[in-house]
Each structure stands twice: as structure tokens, then as C-alpha cells.
Design an enzyme around this catalytic site. Structure first.
Site, PDB file in Angstrom:
ATOM      1  N   CYS A 162       0.797  -1.222   0.000  1.00 51.45           N
ATOM      2  CA  CYS A 162       0.000   0.000   0.000  1.00 51.45           C
ATOM      3  C   CYS A 162       0.831   1.274   0.000  1.00 51.45           C
ATOM      4  O   CYS A 162       0.286   2.371  -0.081  1.00 51.45           O
ATOM      5  CB  CYS A 162      -0.936  -0.006   1.208  1.00 51.45           C
ATOM      6  SG  CYS A 162      -1.921  -1.519   1.316  1.00 51.45           S
ATOM      7  N   HIS A 301      -2.580   8.201   5.668  1.00 52.43           N
ATOM      8  CA  HIS A 301      -2.840   6.900   5.059  1.00 52.43           C
ATOM      9  C   HIS A 301      -4.274   6.488   5.382  1.00 52.43           C
ATOM     10  O   HIS A 301      -4.995   6.023   4.508  1.00 52.43           O
ATOM     11  CB  HIS A 301      -1.835   5.873   5.569  1.00 52.43           C
ATOM     12  CG  HIS A 301      -1.858   4.576   4.841  1.00 52.43           C
ATOM     13  ND1 HIS A 301      -1.733   4.496   3.470  1.00 52.43           N
ATOM     14  CD2 HIS A 301      -2.015   3.295   5.276  1.00 52.43           C
ATOM     15  CE1 HIS A 301      -1.794   3.215   3.093  1.00 52.43           C
ATOM     16  NE2 HIS A 301      -1.970   2.478   4.174  1.00 52.43           N
ATOM     17  N   GLU A 312      -1.048   5.492  13.277  1.00 54.13           N
ATOM     18  CA  GLU A 312      -0.670   6.669  12.493  1.00 54.13           C
ATOM     19  C   GLU A 312      -0.915   7.940  13.309  1.00 54.13           C
ATOM     20  O   GLU A 312      -0.120   8.882  13.264  1.00 54.13           O
ATOM     21  CB  GLU A 312      -1.440   6.719  11.173  1.00 54.13           C
ATOM     22  CG  GLU A 312      -0.960   7.840  10.258  1.00 54.13           C
ATOM     23  CD  GLU A 312      -1.615   7.843   8.879  1.00 54.13           C
ATOM     24  OE1 GLU A 312      -1.126   8.591   8.010  1.00 54.13           O
ATOM     25  OE2 GLU A 312      -2.614   7.107   8.676  1.00 54.13           O
ATOM     26  N   LYS A 333      -9.295   8.225   1.479  1.00 59.73           N
ATOM     27  CA  LYS A 333      -9.913   6.893   1.420  1.00 59.73           C
ATOM     28  C   LYS A 333     -11.342   6.888   1.948  1.00 59.73           C
ATOM     29  O   LYS A 333     -12.079   5.918   1.735  1.00 59.73           O
ATOM     30  CB  LYS A 333      -9.053   5.893   2.189  1.00 59.73           C
ATOM     31  CG  LYS A 333      -7.677   5.639   1.568  1.00 59.73           C
ATOM     32  CD  LYS A 333      -6.872   4.648   2.387  1.00 59.73           C
ATOM     33  CE  LYS A 333      -5.498   4.397   1.780  1.00 59.73           C
ATOM     34  NZ  LYS A 333      -4.578   5.562   1.930  1.00 59.73           N
ATOM     35  N   HIS A 338      -9.534   2.213  -0.551  1.00 59.52           N
ATOM     36  CA  HIS A 338      -8.083   1.988  -0.570  1.00 59.52           C
ATOM     37  C   HIS A 338      -7.669   1.447  -1.934  1.00 59.52           C
ATOM     38  O   HIS A 338      -7.990   0.314  -2.283  1.00 59.52           O
ATOM     39  CB  HIS A 338      -7.722   0.998   0.532  1.00 59.52           C
ATOM     40  CG  HIS A 338      -6.266   0.945   0.842  1.00 59.52           C
ATOM     41  ND1 HIS A 338      -5.295   1.492   0.034  1.00 59.52           N
ATOM     42  CD2 HIS A 338      -5.594   0.401   1.900  1.00 59.52           C
ATOM     43  CE1 HIS A 338      -4.112   1.282   0.563  1.00 59.52           C
ATOM     44  NE2 HIS A 338      -4.266   0.631   1.696  1.00 59.52           N
ATOM     45  N   PHE A 397       1.828  -3.175   4.079  1.00 56.53           N
ATOM     46  CA  PHE A 397       2.113  -4.480   4.682  1.00 56.53           C
ATOM     47  C   PHE A 397       3.601  -4.786   4.525  1.00 56.53           C
ATOM     48  O   PHE A 397       4.194  -4.535   3.465  1.00 56.53           O
ATOM     49  CB  PHE A 397       1.298  -5.577   3.989  1.00 56.53           C
ATOM     50  CG  PHE A 397      -0.147  -5.655   4.411  1.00 56.53           C
ATOM     51  CD1 PHE A 397      -0.658  -4.841   5.397  1.00 56.53           C
ATOM     52  CD2 PHE A 397      -0.995  -6.573   3.812  1.00 56.53           C
ATOM     53  CE1 PHE A 397      -1.991  -4.929   5.794  1.00 56.53           C
ATOM     54  CE2 PHE A 397      -2.330  -6.674   4.193  1.00 56.53           C
ATOM     55  CZ  PHE A 397      -2.826  -5.847   5.190  1.00 56.53           C
TER      56      PHE A 397
END
Length: 411
Positions: A162, A301, A312, A333, A338, A397
Site C-alpha cells: 500500500c 494513510h 498513524e 480513502k 483503498h 504491509f
């Protein structure tokens, strides 16, 4: 170091098939979520996605070329076409070996794997397509963009889940800074709304199981329960400042900082103290030569998963201290889901538009405050505010962290 500016942008998104349509939808606070139509999701845990609508590959390229590209490549070529057209770059006047490409995809084509595996099971290995591998592999987005537009310089494919789109732009920025290229076409692309894609992420319990489009992707909300899969592409043209000036290009913004780190902690969860993401932000700010207090806006994010949004937030607090409460933080998002490998690139475009127009979009769908996520996530209404600097965060990830710092261009 050579200065790097943005001279073109292109986007294929669930809210529109170009930057203008996308930004119009973002400013209006529209959401792109609906029942999955790419396949029958009746037996799946997740039923909502943010699909690209009305896209026809042959509208952007030769029909024969389109047939030899999977959807993630078609999206990349279409977005690159828009970005290059806006930039006004004339490849006949350029040294093609000084114009490169950094376009990544987190996954490549799951669809071709699904199709060819079915052929293998039903008809045997000799009936599989000879084009399976070149259709499937993630570097073919960069390969096809370079082929379509004659880009003969550095050609790379960053794959960091991502964080792919942000890393791809960041590495393009570095390539121009150090003199490897004068121009880089950069960004990310993804088209993974398929049975294997949705099934795999759902099995990981990463996807929202909500059936309400208005309450499925709700970053920083206490009731968040996973992200919603999106798709599309974001591509920008980055250019060395003097090269852009010499050809009279319109400069949209400047890239002034890039930070990239690893959590070295867990394959799916960010580290709990947010230290990896924090260091990426710190590095980007330090490279730009500004104080943290000069940052007013962060495009987070913000995936709508419990761990990402919490950690975050922790990272932002550790970097900015008391100033964190003054920041405007939002998540794109909340409207488009996403986009995986394309997310960071589309969000970078959002940052450029935010700086250009002094408009910070709302984090849509937020209703229930989380006492542990206690920053200003722009939840009541969009804001009109001058934004001289913007940070864009992406976390992937594997513990990949990337931050880009965009600034309003000044001579």
C-alpha cells in the site's frame, strides 16, 4: 541537489476518469462505494467496493494494445496519457534516454492468474496462455507506459504493497535529484477487485464487512472495522526545475522532501508506537529544510482499520508534539476506498490540488469519535485554508513507510 517540480497529473479513479472529475467529486464530498459488480460477491464476507466506472481501454490507446494489457496496465497508461498531455512534454524534442518511468503496482493482475488457473485445472497446462506471465507481473505497468510514450530512461517498478504509489513518486524524485533523469513519469496503479483479491483480504479480516456505503470506509471513527477495496491509477510528471523552465512548462507544485523507513516489526500491523511512520515524516520535513510547525496539513494513510488509524495518529503526535492538535488531517480513502498500490499516487495528486486551491476536503462518513484518535480529522466540513506545505503518508504491509512533502512552488 536539483529541485524537482510537478508539471502534469493524471488519474483514473472511482470518482472520475481524469483529475478534474476526481477533484470535483472530492470537493463535493461524494463517495464511490457500492455493491461489487466485477464478480458475484454473494458468498464473500465483504460486498462493497469502490470500482472505476465507465472505463474503456481503447479510448486511451490502440485497441490491439489494450487487448494485450490487463486492467491495471490500462489504468496506468490512461492516467499517464493525461499527465503527459497536461505537462506539454514533446518527446520528439526530448532526449528519450533522459525521460524515465517509475510506475508501481502492489499486486499486478490477479484476474489473469484466476483465468489461467481455471484453464490449467479444466484443460491442462498446455492450454494456458503464452501471455500469462507478461500480462500478470506488476512491472508491466511501467513497461507499458514506457512503450506507449517512448520513455527510454530509467524504468523501475517499486512494489511495497500500500506504500507503492508514494515510494514510486519518491524514487522518481530521487532519480531526478541525483541526475539519473531530467523527467520521470511516476505513480501507482491497481485493479485487484477480483474474487481472489477480495477473498484474500477478507480472510485476513482487513476489509470492512459493512453493507452501508455511508459507513463502510470511516477512517479514525471509533466504529471503523476495515478498509474498502478501491482501484485506479494516479500518475504525475516530475521534472527537474531548470528543464521545466527551459521549455516554459506550467509548474503545479514542488516536491521538497521524501522519507522512507521500515517498521521491522510485523507483516501486517504497523509498529504500535508509530516510530517507523514518524521517522519517515521527520526525514521528509528535514529534507525540506522547514520546521515541523510549518506543516499545516497531512493527507493521512487513514485506511479505516483499527491499527492503522490508531498508530498513524500516534506517529503524528510523536513528530509534532503540541502542534499536532493544530494540524488538519484527512483521509481521501473516506471517499474512494483503498487503491492499494495506487493509493499514495492519487493522494499525492490530492495534496497538489489542495495546495493549488487552498481547499482541504472533509473526512467523509465520520460520526463516532475515538478517544484515542483525537486529532482534527476535518470531520464537520471542508476547509478553505492556505496550504504552503502538505505531507502525504503511506504505510504498507511488511512495515513499509513512505512520506512525501509537497510545497507550493516559489521561484
Amino acid at each position: 541537489m536539483r529541485r524537482v517540480v510537478v508539471t502534469g497529473m493524471g488519474a483514473i479513479t472511482p470518482l472520475g476518469l481524469n483529475v478534474e472529475e476526481f477533484w470535483k467529486g472530492i470537493k463535493a464530498g461524494e463517495i464511490a462505494f457500492g455493491e461489487i459488480t466485477h464478480f458475484d460477491s454473494s458468498d464473500f464476507k465483504a460486498h462493497l467496493a469502490a470500482e472505476v466506472k465507465g472505463f474503456v481501454g481503447k479510448d486511451y490507446m490502440n485497441p490491439k494494445d489494450a487487448r494485450r494489457m490487463e486492467l491495471f496496465c490500462q489504468y496506468a497508461v490512461a492516467a499517464a496519457k493525461e499527465a503527459l498531455e497536461q505537462s506539454g512534454l514533446d518527446m520528439e524534442k526530448e532526449d528519450a534516454f533522459r525521460v524515465g518511468c517509475s510506475v508501481g503496482s502492489g499486486i499486478g493482475s490477479l484476474q489473469v492468474i484466476e483465468r489461467e488457473h481455471e484453464k490449467y485445472l479444466n484443460k491442462g497446462p498446455n492450454r494456458m496462455s503464452p501471455l500469462m506471465v507478461p500480462l500478470m507481473i506488476s512491472n508491466m505497468a511501467a513497461g507499458n507506459v514506457s512503450i506507449q510514450f517512448g520513455l527510454k530512461g530509467k524504468n523501475i517498478n517499486v512494489v511495497t504493497a500500500c506504500a507503492t504509489g508514494t515510494h514510486s513518486i519518491g524514487e522518481a524524485y530521487r532519480s531526478i535529484q541525483c541526475g539519473d533523469a531530467d523527467v520521470m513519469v511516476a505513480g501507482g496503479t491497481e485493479a485487484a477487485i477480483s474474487p481472489v483479491g477480495v477473498g484474500g483480504f477478507a480472510a485476513l479480516t482487513a476489509l470492512s464487512t459493512s453493507t452501508d456505503p455511508k459507513r463502510c470506509s470511516i477512517p479514525f471513527d471509533k466504529e471503523r472495522n476495515g478498509f474498502v477495496m478501491g482501484e485506479g491509477a494516479g500518475i504525475v510528471v516530475l521534472e527537474e526545475l531548470e528543464h521545466a523552465r527551459a521549455r516554459g512548462a506550467r509548474i503545479l507544485a514542488e516536491v521538497a522532501g521524501y522519507g522512507a523507513t521500515a517498521d521491522a516489526y510485523h507483516i501486517t500491523s504497523p509498529i504500535e508506537d508509530g516510530s517507523g511512520a514518524a521517522k519517515a515524516m521527520e526525514n521528509a520535513i528535514a529534507e525540506a529544510g522547514i520546521a515541523p510547525e510549518e506543516i499545516t496539513y497531512i493527507n493521512a494513510h487513514g485506511t479505516s482499520t483499527h491499527h492503522n488509524d490508531l498508530f498513524e495518529t500516534t506517529a503524528i503526535k510523536s513528530v509534532f508534539g503540541d502542534h499536532a492538535k493544530e494540524l488538519k488531517v484527512n483521509s481521501t480513502k473516506s471517499m474512494i476506498g483503498h487503491l492499494l498500490g495506487a493509493a499514495g499516487a492519487v493522494e499525492f495528486i490530492t495534496c497538489v490540488k489542495t495546495i493549488q486551491e487552498g481547499f482541504i476536503h472533509k473526512t467523509v462518513g465520520y460520526q463516532v469519535p475515538d478517544e484515542k484518535c483525537d486529532l482534527d480529522y476535518v470531520t464537520d466540513a471542508p476547509l478553505e485554508l492556505e496550504v504552503p506545505y502538505a505531507l502525504s503518508n503511506s504505510l504498507g504491509f511488511g512495515g513499509h513507510n513512505a512520506t512525501l512533502l509537497v510545497k507550493k512552488f516559489q521561484e
